[in-house]
Scaffold this motif. Structure first.
Motif, PDB file in Angstrom:
ATOM      1  N   VAL A  44       0.843  -1.192   0.000  1.00 25.35           N
ATOM      2  CA  VAL A  44       0.000   0.000   0.000  1.00 25.35           C
ATOM      3  C   VAL A  44       0.883   1.248   0.000  1.00 25.35           C
ATOM      4  CG1 VAL A  44      -1.776   1.297   1.241  1.00 25.35           C
ATOM      5  CG2 VAL A  44      -1.796  -1.213   1.293  1.00 25.35           C
ATOM      6  N   TYR A  45       0.625   2.157  -0.952  1.00 33.45           N
ATOM      7  CA  TYR A  45       1.248   3.474  -0.952  1.00 33.45           C
ATOM      8  C   TYR A  45       0.282   4.435  -0.255  1.00 33.45           C
ATOM      9  CZ  TYR A  45       4.361   1.569  -4.530  1.00 33.45           C
ATOM     10  OH  TYR A  45       5.272   0.807  -5.212  1.00 33.45           O
ATOM     11  N   ILE A 103       5.387  10.230   1.188  1.00 39.91           N
ATOM     12  CA  ILE A 103       4.695   9.102   0.563  1.00 39.91           C
ATOM     13  C   ILE A 103       5.430   7.858   1.018  1.00 39.91           C
ATOM     14  CG2 ILE A 103       4.070   7.943  -1.570  1.00 39.91           C
ATOM     15  CD1 ILE A 103       3.820  10.628  -2.886  1.00 39.91           C
ATOM     16  N   ASN A 104       4.710   6.959   1.687  1.00 39.55           N
ATOM     17  CA  ASN A 104       5.287   5.738   2.235  1.00 39.55           C
ATOM     18  C   ASN A 104       4.766   4.520   1.490  1.00 39.55           C
ATOM     19  OD1 ASN A 104       6.652   7.158   4.272  1.00 39.55           O
ATOM     20  ND2 ASN A 104       4.879   7.056   5.643  1.00 39.55           N
ATOM     21  N   PHE A 105       5.521   3.432   1.628  1.00 37.47           N
ATOM     22  CA  PHE A 105       5.080   2.147   1.067  1.00 37.47           C
ATOM     23  C   PHE A 105       5.116   1.098   2.169  1.00 37.47           C
ATOM     24  CE2 PHE A 105       5.978  -1.888  -1.295  1.00 37.47           C
ATOM     25  CZ  PHE A 105       4.725  -1.988  -1.885  1.00 37.47           C
ATOM     26  N   TRP A 106       3.966   0.435   2.392  1.00 39.74           N
ATOM     27  CA  TRP A 106       3.843  -0.662   3.369  1.00 39.74           C
ATOM     28  C   TRP A 106       3.739  -1.985   2.613  1.00 39.74           C
ATOM     29  CZ3 TRP A 106      -0.030  -4.296   4.216  1.00 39.74           C
ATOM     30  CH2 TRP A 106       0.038  -4.998   5.420  1.00 39.74           C
ATOM     31  N   ARG A 107       4.644  -2.921   2.920  1.00 39.12           N
ATOM     32  CA  ARG A 107       4.676  -4.200   2.202  1.00 39.12           C
ATOM     33  C   ARG A 107       3.809  -5.252   2.901  1.00 39.12           C
ATOM     34  NH1 ARG A 107       8.373  -4.492  -1.775  1.00 39.12           N
ATOM     35  NH2 ARG A 107       9.934  -2.827  -1.847  1.00 39.12           N
ATOM     36  N   ILE A 138       7.348  -0.369   6.693  1.00 38.13           N
ATOM     37  CA  ILE A 138       6.992   0.884   6.024  1.00 38.13           C
ATOM     38  C   ILE A 138       8.266   1.571   5.556  1.00 38.13           C
ATOM     39  CG2 ILE A 138       5.976   3.171   6.309  1.00 38.13           C
ATOM     40  CD1 ILE A 138       4.043   1.974   8.328  1.00 38.13           C
ATOM     41  N   THR A 139       8.301   1.922   4.254  1.00 39.10           N
ATOM     42  CA  THR A 139       9.473   2.579   3.670  1.00 39.10           C
ATOM     43  C   THR A 139       9.077   3.928   3.093  1.00 39.10           C
ATOM     44  OG1 THR A 139      10.362   0.422   3.049  1.00 39.10           O
ATOM     45  CG2 THR A 139      11.344   2.360   1.997  1.00 39.10           C
TER      46      THR A 139
END
Length: 715
Positions: free
Chosen positions: A646-647, A658-662, A668-669
């Motif tokens: 999820v962005y 703006i984060n990215f959750w895998r 969270i990156t």
């Protein structure tokens, strides 16, 4: 002096323009002969094009075109002119790849292509009468041209006599603007003291917290005084009728509570009166100082609304004034008339319609003043208690208006950017916060070896927002105000091959592709402008259908996995709306903001008033699971899921991420850092798989200052 006849034909390259029969004649050469394609267009469109051609190569202002073509009726002419320019550009695009009508920002328009007129249509050495006739037509608002005939001397006398009568019939007042604040922050909710000397306003600093400031208008070079502490947030205050106190909402971060507060300016003593909903909630005081009326949520289950707090009782309790059961609207703003007879109220129907009502304080009788506004940004009474001044946002543009409570005639002030106007007591002037905001769709490439920034999808002058991409259709759907109204448009992934798909002129919003790419669901107001309905656009047939519903308000739509129904929040919770005209079905009482199906059973969604990202199974909707903790996810609409994760947007102090959750690791990156306010709260995100990129709504905030306005409609 050379003048060109109004009815003169002319050529623009391969196009011959004939004003006498309102036609465009396009010439095409072939190997054997020449063909002509004749296109008839509206007379007003031809008049605009002819006027630009006769004044080539000069820039013609929008005001001059409206005065000439629409006889000074700016309320009709403003949108009509925008529509005319758009249609002319569309027709003339076959003449040249270059845009023939150039927009000169904040000025007007001019032709980019030199028109060719016949010499017979050029008139030399205009006599005195014709020169006087042209001068008078430019000075009068109605631009009525005097007809030739009769005695020249008598006609000139009559014309001058009529002009002076017109000038005497109105009190001419030029529109003058004066900046009262010039600080680097955002100055909002201005209000001038009853004696006209002091200006109070709220300003939000770079740390996202706000304070109230006091400025001495008699000593404008002096630094404004901060009235409230940095340990609390305040932004919206009103004066007591005697000018000795201020009333406002104050959010205390250490307590996580909001208090309605009175500040005595002589002693600088602040006292808490009651709890409040938000430091930015609307508030006003009765002219006799007997009570406050403000927006609050008393937690009775009725939601936010108007409450009254007596200022004459020792320990008063707030009393609800708004509807509390079976309501079709929410009260959002208010203002007492100076004579104490009326209370003006801004009411929101659904989430894209809002209108103004007035309530007689003595009898309780109501009267509706406006029909079909979009988003009201401030209410204030004129000192005569017979007119209301308000600001509203229409298709992304804010402007000011004035409406009479007897004739219900809405007149535009033509002050772009006007927000939260407030009349200056005992004056025909007002103050307002200047607010200019443009929206665009930006693209961000993911997982690049060289760090990149966001790039605009389109290089255009108008606002466009809320993108959604379809992998099947290979197109981006979005909302654009290019025609003067928010309508549904699409383009390819490079922003080219643009197409307009709706012409509702009714503020469409939040488009969403079906999974097979054949349809788009979106919201638009109902016929009464008292709510919204879910509309479905068939991309093959261009037909638009409205889904059956008993509800007045629906939140952002998304599609079920099989595309046979649309999911959205109603007042009863997560609801399925069917394409076969069946009545909708509530599947969960959860107060969903935005939901997306990630497979044939799983719905991922955010909740209203509750952080985190959640998931439920349609087979077992009673089981709701938290996917991302509220400690890490506080977003409502700016997020998108793909097969890996999820962005989402995250607000931080002084910037946005703006984060990215895998999915597989739960990590969270951060992938992009942006200035504060870059991504609006009401924006949206979409993912382009074959381009491995994100599309998102970006906003450009201009500096917001407090401005004093003098305007002829205020007298």
């Amino acid at each position: 002096m050379v003048e060109i006849r109004k009815e003169a034909m002319f050529r623009l390259g391969s196009c011959e323009v004939n004003p006498s029969d309102n036609s465009l004649n396009f010439y095409q050469l072939t190997d054997t002969n020449q063909s002509i394609e004749k296109v008839s267009i509206q007379p007003k469109f031809i008049e605009v094009l002819s006027y630009l051609a006769r004044h080539y190569p000069n820039v013609v202002t929008r005001e001059e075109l409206i005065d000439t073509i629409w006889e000074g009726n700016s309320y009709v002419g403003s949108k009509a002119l925008t529509n005319a320019i758009w249609h002319l550009r569309k027709q003339l695009s076959r003449v040249s790849d270059k845009q023939l009508i150039e927009t000169v920002r904040k000025t007007g328009y001019r032709l980019q292509f030199e028109p060719e007129f016949n010499q017979a249509d050029l008139v030399d050495d205009l006599d005195l009468f014709q020169q006087a006739e042209l001068k008078i037509s430019r000075l009068t608002v109605f631009n009525r041209r005097l007809k030739f005939g009769g005695f020249v001397a008598l006609l000139l006398v009559i014309a001058m006599w009529g002009y002076h009568l017109y000038q005497d019939s109105i009190r001419y007042v030029p529109t003058l603007k004066q900046n009262l604040t010039t600080a680097a922050g955002s100055e909002l909710y201005p209000a001038v003291s009853p004696d006209g000397r002091w200006l109070v306003y709220g300003s939000r600093g770079s740390n996202r917290y706000s304070s109230l400031y006091l400025k001495d208008l008699q000593n404008p070079t002096e630094t404004p005084k901060r009235l409230t502490s940095t340990k609390s947030s305040e932004i919206r205050a009103i004066w007591s009728p005697d000018g000795g106190s201020l009333y406002y909402g104050s959010e205390h971060r250490s307590e996580n509570k909001c208090y309605l507060t009175k500040l005595d300016l002589a002693s600088n003593e602040a006292s808490r009166l009651a709890e409040c909903y938000s430091y930015s909630s609307a508030i006003d005081i009765a002219p006799d100082s007997s009570r406050l009326v403000y927006i609050w949520d008393g937690s009775e289950g009725a939601g936010s609304g108007l409450y009254e707090l007596s200022l004459r009782e020792a320990d008063p309790s707030p009393q609800r004034l708004s509807c509390s059961e079976g309501c079709s609207y929410r009260d959002r703003d208010l203002a007492f008339s100076p004579d104490g007879q009326w209370l003006a109220i801004a009411r929101r129907f659904g989430n894209i319609s809002e209108d103004i009502f007035i309530v007689n304080i003595e009898t309780g009788a109501e009267k509706r003043l406006t029909f079909g506004l979009e988003d009201i940004r401030g209410l204030s009474w004129h000192q005569d208690s017979e007119r209301l001044i308000f600001s509203t946002e229409n298709s992304g543009v804010r402007n000011g208006y004035i409406v009479g409570i007897d004739d219900i005639k809405v007149m535009p002030l033509e002050v772009e950017g006007m927000s939260y106007p407030r009349s200056i007591p005992n004056s025909d002037e007002l103050v307002y916060s200047n607010y200019m905001r443009d929206y665009s769709v930006a693209s961000f490439a993911l997982e690049q070896s060289i760090p990149t920034a966001t790039f605009p999808l389109l290089e255009v002058e108008y606002s466009y927002r809320n993108p959604d991409y379809s992998e099947q259709a290979k197109r981006i759907v979005y909302v654009s105000n290019e025609t003067g109204f928010n309508e549904i448009w699409t383009s390819d992934i490079e922003g080219k091959q643009r197409r307009q798909h709706t012409d509702l002129k009714r503020r469409v919003a939040y488009p969403s592709w079906s999974h097979d790419g054949s349809k788009v669901a979106f919201l638009a107001p109902d016929d009464k402008n008292e709510g919204n309905k879910i509309h479905v656009l068939d991309m093959q047939t261009a037909n638009i259908s409205i889904l059956a519903t008993p509800y007045l308000d629906h939140n952002r739509p998304s599609w079920g996995w099989n595309d046979e129904m649309v999911l959205a929040r109603s007042k009863d919770g997560i609801t399925e709306f069917y394409l076969d005209n069946r009545l909708p079905k509530v599947i969960s009482p959860v107060n969903m903001r935005l939901g997306k199906m990630i497979n044939d059973d799983k719905l991922v969604f955010t909740q209203l008033g509750k952080g985190g990202l959640w998931v439920l199974s349609l087979a077992n909707p009673d089981s709701v699971t938290e996917l991302i903790s509220a400690n890490h996810f506080g977003e409502g609409y700016n997020w998108v899921a793909n097969d890996k994760g999820v962005y989402f947007r995250q607000n931080r102090q002084g910037y946005q991420l703006i984060n990215f959750w895998r999915f597989n690791t739960g990590l969270i990156t951060p992938i992009l850092k942006l200035p504060p306010g870059s991504i609006p709260r009401s924006g949206s995100m979409t993912y382009i798989a074959n381009g491995n990129s994100l599309l998102m709504t970006l906003s450009q905030n201009y500096k917001r200052d407090v401005i004093k306005l003098q305007h002829k409609l205020l007298y």
